[in-house]
Scaffold this motif. Sequence first.
Motif, short mmCIF file in Angstrom:
data_model
loop_
_atom_site.label_atom_id
_atom_site.label_comp_id
_atom_site.label_asym_id
_atom_site.label_seq_id
_atom_site.Cartn_x
_atom_site.Cartn_y
_atom_site.Cartn_z
N ALA A 65 0.84 -1.17 0.08
CA ALA A 65 -0.15 -0.01 -0.07
C ALA A 65 1.04 1.26 0.00
O ALA A 65 2.02 1.14 0.66
CB ALA A 65 -0.82 -0.03 1.21
N ARG A 66 0.43 2.30 -0.73
CA ARG A 66 1.19 3.60 -0.67
C ARG A 66 0.05 4.51 0.00
O ARG A 66 -1.09 4.91 -0.81
CB ARG A 66 1.54 3.99 -2.03
N VAL A 67 0.63 5.29 0.88
CA VAL A 67 -0.14 6.37 1.61
C VAL A 67 0.47 7.81 1.57
O VAL A 67 1.72 7.67 2.01
CB VAL A 67 -0.49 5.94 3.05
N VAL A 68 -0.33 8.69 1.36
CA VAL A 68 0.31 10.07 1.51
C VAL A 68 -0.38 10.89 2.83
O VAL A 68 -1.76 10.92 2.69
CB VAL A 68 -0.01 11.07 0.31
N VAL A 69 0.26 11.29 3.71
CA VAL A 69 -0.14 12.06 4.90
C VAL A 69 0.33 13.37 4.44
O VAL A 69 1.51 13.81 4.44
CB VAL A 69 0.38 11.64 5.85
N GLY A 70 -0.81 14.36 4.12
CA GLY A 70 -0.62 15.74 4.03
C GLY A 70 -0.59 16.48 5.27
O GLY A 70 -1.56 16.84 6.11
N VAL A 133 -0.76 16.10 -7.84
CA VAL A 133 -0.89 16.53 -9.02
C VAL A 133 -0.12 15.47 -10.14
O VAL A 133 -0.55 15.54 -11.24
CB VAL A 133 -0.65 18.09 -9.31
N LYS A 134 1.01 15.01 -9.39
CA LYS A 134 1.88 14.25 -10.54
C LYS A 134 1.27 12.70 -10.33
O LYS A 134 1.61 11.75 -11.42
CB LYS A 134 3.23 14.40 -10.31
N GLY A 135 0.33 12.11 -9.63
CA GLY A 135 -0.10 11.07 -9.36
C GLY A 135 -1.04 10.47 -10.24
O GLY A 135 -1.99 11.17 -10.59
N ASN A 136 -0.72 9.35 -10.53
CA ASN A 136 -1.60 8.58 -11.55
C ASN A 136 -2.25 7.34 -11.12
O ASN A 136 -1.57 6.26 -11.52
CB ASN A 136 -1.21 8.53 -12.93
N GLY A 137 -3.14 7.21 -10.30
CA GLY A 137 -3.45 5.80 -9.73
C GLY A 137 -2.26 5.37 -8.72
O GLY A 137 -2.32 4.09 -8.62
N ASP A 138 -1.78 6.11 -8.06
CA ASP A 138 -0.19 5.68 -7.55
C ASP A 138 -0.61 5.55 -5.91
O ASP A 138 0.16 4.55 -5.26
CB ASP A 138 0.75 6.87 -7.38
N THR A 167 -9.36 18.67 -6.30
CA THR A 167 -10.06 17.51 -5.79
C THR A 167 -10.10 16.39 -6.94
O THR A 167 -10.09 15.23 -6.78
CB THR A 167 -11.43 17.94 -5.50
N SER A 168 -9.97 16.99 -8.10
CA SER A 168 -10.07 16.04 -9.26
C SER A 168 -8.53 15.49 -9.51
O SER A 168 -8.62 14.39 -9.89
CB SER A 168 -10.54 16.96 -10.64
N SER A 169 -7.65 16.32 -9.15
CA SER A 169 -6.23 15.85 -9.16
C SER A 169 -6.06 14.76 -8.06
O SER A 169 -5.28 13.57 -8.62
CB SER A 169 -5.45 16.92 -9.12
N ILE A 170 -6.74 14.86 -6.88
CA ILE A 170 -6.61 13.68 -5.91
C ILE A 170 -7.36 12.58 -6.55
O ILE A 170 -6.82 11.63 -6.28
CB ILE A 170 -7.22 14.58 -4.53
N TYR A 171 -8.55 12.68 -7.00
CA TYR A 171 -9.22 11.52 -7.28
C TYR A 171 -8.25 10.83 -8.62
O TYR A 171 -8.59 9.43 -8.27
CB TYR A 171 -10.29 12.02 -7.98
N ASN A 172 -7.88 11.52 -9.22
CA ASN A 172 -6.88 10.79 -10.38
C ASN A 172 -5.37 10.22 -9.66
O ASN A 172 -4.93 9.29 -10.34
CB ASN A 172 -6.28 11.84 -11.43
#
Length: 226
Positions: A65-70, A133-138, A167-172
């Motif tokens: 699993a890959r998780v981002v904590v902002g 914004v650079k993520g693509n299903g990551d 929000t759309s970028s996060i979804y992607n």
Amino acid sequence: MKPWIELGTAQIPNNGGTLKLRQRDQEFSISLSGPRGELMNSRRFNSEQQLSVLGCAHLKNQQNARVVVGGMGMGYTLASALEAVPSNAEVIVADLIPEVVEWNRGPLGECAGRPLDDSRVSVHIGDVGDLLVKGNGDYNAVLLDVDNGPEGLTHSDNNWLYSVEGTSSIYNSLAPGGVLAVWSAGPDTMYVGRLKKAGFQVEVKTVRERPGRGARHTIFLGKKTG
């Protein structure tokens, strides 16, 4: 009562103000100069933990699993995320302010059990939006405890995260079945609308700053179903 001792200060980028780290006995506080005052306290962190508990509930058996904590904060969100994911997960914590990360490597780190020492953690100094914004299903989960939630108070650049575009970028950036969890000081029906517009299946939870008591905070949960 023992007096507060100032341990450090940090400037928020783009004239966002000054953060102060203070300690009184075993209690820590991070505050913002001006009327906003205290942002977080080491005695009130249940809602930050619940952000990870709710946002990572689907990852117990998710390998790699890959998780981002902002938002580093006092480390409670990061520590709870590490408890929720498998041993082979990767957790990236992002913060704009390098001093906040260093405080968590110092005496403040004891509060949450020094999660930065966990080998699964990597640190991104900069805007969490740059990762998303650079993520693509990551990513399998994105946990945001940035500013005051969708209505930012300390740093106007954070508003992008909660915009239609952000929000759309996060979804992607999320993998199918991935979850966005957002901490907020209170409810926001307009933000719920933006989450749904981006394609998220949305739930809104109310949590307390201490177990069973204290101020009520809001956790927005958005699941990517496609």
